[in-house]
Design a protein around this motif. Structure first.
Motif, PDB file in Angstrom:
ATOM      1  N   GLY A 179       0.792  -1.215   0.000  1.00  0.00           N
ATOM      2  CA  GLY A 179       0.000   0.000   0.000  1.00  0.00           C
ATOM      3  C   GLY A 179       0.830   1.274   0.000  1.00  0.00           C
ATOM      4  O   GLY A 179       2.055   1.257  -0.024  1.00  0.00           O
ATOM      5  N   ARG A 180       0.108   2.389   0.027  1.00  0.00           N
ATOM      6  CA  ARG A 180       0.733   3.712  -0.014  1.00  0.00           C
ATOM      7  C   ARG A 180       0.796   4.335   1.377  1.00  0.00           C
ATOM      8  O   ARG A 180       0.148   3.879   2.315  1.00  0.00           O
ATOM      9  N   LEU A 181       1.574   5.420   1.465  1.00  0.00           N
ATOM     10  CA  LEU A 181       1.689   6.219   2.687  1.00  0.00           C
ATOM     11  C   LEU A 181       1.067   7.585   2.440  1.00  0.00           C
ATOM     12  O   LEU A 181       1.254   8.187   1.387  1.00  0.00           O
ATOM     13  N   ALA A 182       0.319   8.083   3.418  1.00  0.00           N
ATOM     14  CA  ALA A 182      -0.175   9.462   3.415  1.00  0.00           C
ATOM     15  C   ALA A 182       0.238  10.099   4.726  1.00  0.00           C
ATOM     16  O   ALA A 182       0.618   9.398   5.685  1.00  0.00           O
ATOM     17  N   ASN A 183       0.146  11.414   4.800  1.00  0.00           N
ATOM     18  CA  ASN A 183       0.586  12.079   6.024  1.00  0.00           C
ATOM     19  C   ASN A 183      -0.213  13.339   6.288  1.00  0.00           C
ATOM     20  O   ASN A 183      -0.793  13.942   5.380  1.00  0.00           O
ATOM     21  N   ASP A 184      -0.226  13.708   7.531  1.00  0.00           N
ATOM     22  CA  ASP A 184      -0.810  14.964   7.986  1.00  0.00           C
ATOM     23  C   ASP A 184       0.145  16.093   7.595  1.00  0.00           C
ATOM     24  O   ASP A 184       1.300  16.110   8.009  1.00  0.00           O
ATOM     25  N   LEU A 185      -0.321  17.013   6.756  1.00  0.00           N
ATOM     26  CA  LEU A 185       0.553  18.108   6.319  1.00  0.00           C
ATOM     27  C   LEU A 185       0.604  19.157   7.434  1.00  0.00           C
ATOM     28  O   LEU A 185      -0.181  20.097   7.458  1.00  0.00           O
ATOM     29  N   HIS A 186       1.558  18.980   8.344  1.00  0.00           N
ATOM     30  CA  HIS A 186       1.683  19.854   9.502  1.00  0.00           C
ATOM     31  C   HIS A 186       2.949  20.683   9.370  1.00  0.00           C
ATOM     32  O   HIS A 186       3.986  20.189   8.898  1.00  0.00           O
ATOM     33  N   GLU A 187       2.882  21.943   9.796  1.00  0.00           N
ATOM     34  CA  GLU A 187       4.038  22.838   9.657  1.00  0.00           C
ATOM     35  C   GLU A 187       5.250  22.347  10.433  1.00  0.00           C
ATOM     36  O   GLU A 187       6.399  22.622  10.056  1.00  0.00           O
TER      37      GLU A 187
END
Length: 486
Positions: free
Chosen positions: A178-186
């Motif tokens: 599968g793929r990886l996603a992430n929380d776009l946090h500063e």
């Protein structure tokens, strides 16, 4: 210059011709920046550069040095596009992209003017040295953060203080499906960039949700939409996208659709929502970042849908209509179990094995799906519950799988592009939201990335350009030297 430009176009044709031919598969993204040309350079420097630029114009005309005026042409075009490109060329003609060309044109033109003035001096060496010292002294005045900026961007992720944290988050993902996603946090910037997780495919070979530049693939429409559902902030949205609100429930359904198996969370709201969901399992935590696994997703890229795809016949001439249609489908989570194949030309319509509906009927289904009404009465569940993909092998240029569901629809969770061809199936269809669909005629099927007519035409023109370049080079070598030039 015209000859050189023509030759350059020939040499670049292998890239430019396909780019133009397949433009509909790119995206419009970006808006003007609130930046002023005049405020980005000190007034005294601007006056000095303008003075020498005027000198360059005057002397270039007087001495018939028209090549110098090319810099003036660059400066003029860049400034005009900076201020009016967004209004009169394209809505995504972002002004800041013209900033470097405008100031390079100004600097080059002023340098030419200064050079032509200094050429009249008796002691040219001293004059040039004095001007260089004056320029250097001006550049050393005041504080700037160029050195620290360059060090931060080029010292390497391994030299960042948070590198061990980043390692702890991504090392468990090596070799996982599968793929990886992430929380776009500063605070991701502590690793080197707020978008540091986009480097994961290069570091450990783990695919990610976004992939590449936002303008470069239709899948960006949907990956950035999902990013808005999972994070309080987002890198931005393509112009066609209606930004969503934070919603982990909808995001989970969409992440599963895009075969996301793992997710890195940082913001308290995202971590809290994932912890409350039964679909996610916490794997590890490091310095406030959490790595979660989507346990309800098996990590496979190819599957047989519950309902057979319904074909959508597009009749409007809007080249973005199928992109808008994919977004409308995405906006209605209740539709995720009902795929729609986008049929955009006569060849695709002929031989499509499923039911077909019109564009308006499809859009009506999408807009009425939110209230729980029936989506498509023509769709009948696939009766063969035992149909499944037995093996799959995914690489950059090839997708292979083995199935026992010959004749049934198989959806590949990879972005459609016209270069994909199929062996073991008649053709590759685009299916909602932007995936690929095939109907296997054999147990083993292979999708491979090949060439289309625009690719072949571009390569042929570039090959011609190479021949022209070689001929020109041979002519130069064979030219007899003039007396006194040896």
């Amino acid at each position: 210059l015209a000859g050189e430009a023509g030759l350059a176009l020939l040499l670049m044709a292998w890239w430019i011709i396909p780019l133009i031919a397949k433009k509909e598969y790119s995206l419009e993204f970006g808006t003007n920046w609130p930046v002023s040309l005049l405020r980005t350079v000190p007034l005294e420097l601007l006056l000095a550069l303008s003075f020498f630029s005027v000198i360059a114009f005057i002397l270039a005309f007087a001495r018939h040095m028209y090549a110098v005026l090319v810099f003036g042409w660059m400066l003029t075009c860049s400034v005009l596009l900076f201020y009016f490109g967004h209004q009169h060329v394209a809505p995504v003609f972002v002004n800041v992209r013209l900033w470097p060309f405008a100031f390079f044109g100004l600097l080059a033109l002023s340098a030419a003017g200064a050079g032509m003035l200094l050429s009249k001096f008796r002691f040219k060496g001293f004059a040039v040295a004095a001007l260089l010292l004056l320029t250097l002294s001006f550049g050393m005045r005041g504080a700037n953060n160029v050195r620290s900026w360059a060090r931060w961007n080029y010292e390497g992720a391994e030299n960042k203080l948070r590198w061990p944290v980043f390692q702890r988050l991504i090392e468990p993902l090596k070799g996982t499906p599968g793929r990886l996603a992430n929380d776009l946090h500063e605070q991701n910037n502590a690793f080197g960039s707020s978008r540091i997780f986009e480097s994961v495919p290069h570091l450990i070979g783990k695919p990610i949700l976004e992939g590449g530049l936002v303008n470069s693939a239709v899948g960006s429409l949907f990956s950035y939409y999902i990013q808005g559902e999972t994070s309080r902030s987002c890198a931005g949205f393509p112009n066609l996208v209606s930004p969503p609100s934070f919603n982990i429930e909808n995001a989970t359904a969409h992440l599963k659709l895009f075969n996301v198996k793992h997710f890195v969370a940082k913001s308290p709201a995202t971590k809290k929502a994932l912890a409350a969901s039964g679909d996610w399992r916490l794997i590890t935590e490091a310095a406030g970042w959490q790595l979660h696994e989507l346990v309800s997703n098996d990590g496979r890229y190819i599957y047989v849908p519950k309902n057979p795809p319904v074909g959508v016949l597009f009749t409007s001439h809007d080249r973005d209509n199928w992109k808008k249609a994919g977004l409308e489908w995405m906006y209605s989570p209740r539709l995720l179990d009902q795929p729609f194949a986008f049929l955009r030309d006569g060849k695709e319509k002929i031989g499509f094995p499923g039911t077909m509906v019109g564009e308006e009927s499809f859009l009506s289904n999408c807009r009425n799906a939110g209230d729980g009404t029936a989506v498509s009465r023509q769709a009948v569940s696939i009766s063969s519950n035992n149909a499944r993909v037995l093996e799959e092998e995914i690489s950059n240029n090839s997708i292979k799988f083995r199935t026992n569901g010959i004749g049934l629809p198989h959806i590949i969770k990879c972005t459609y592009f016209p270069n994909w061809k199929a062996k073991g199936a008649k053709r590759v269809y685009m299916v909602t939201p932007c995936f690929m669909l095939v109907y296997p005629e054999h147990e083993e099927v292979e999708l491979y990335y090949g060439y289309v007519l625009s690719d072949k035409a571009g390569m042929a023109l570039s090959f011609l350009g190479c021949i022209v370049l070689i001929v020109l080079a041979l002519r130069i070598v064979r030219l007899p030297s003039r007396p006194g030039t040896e």
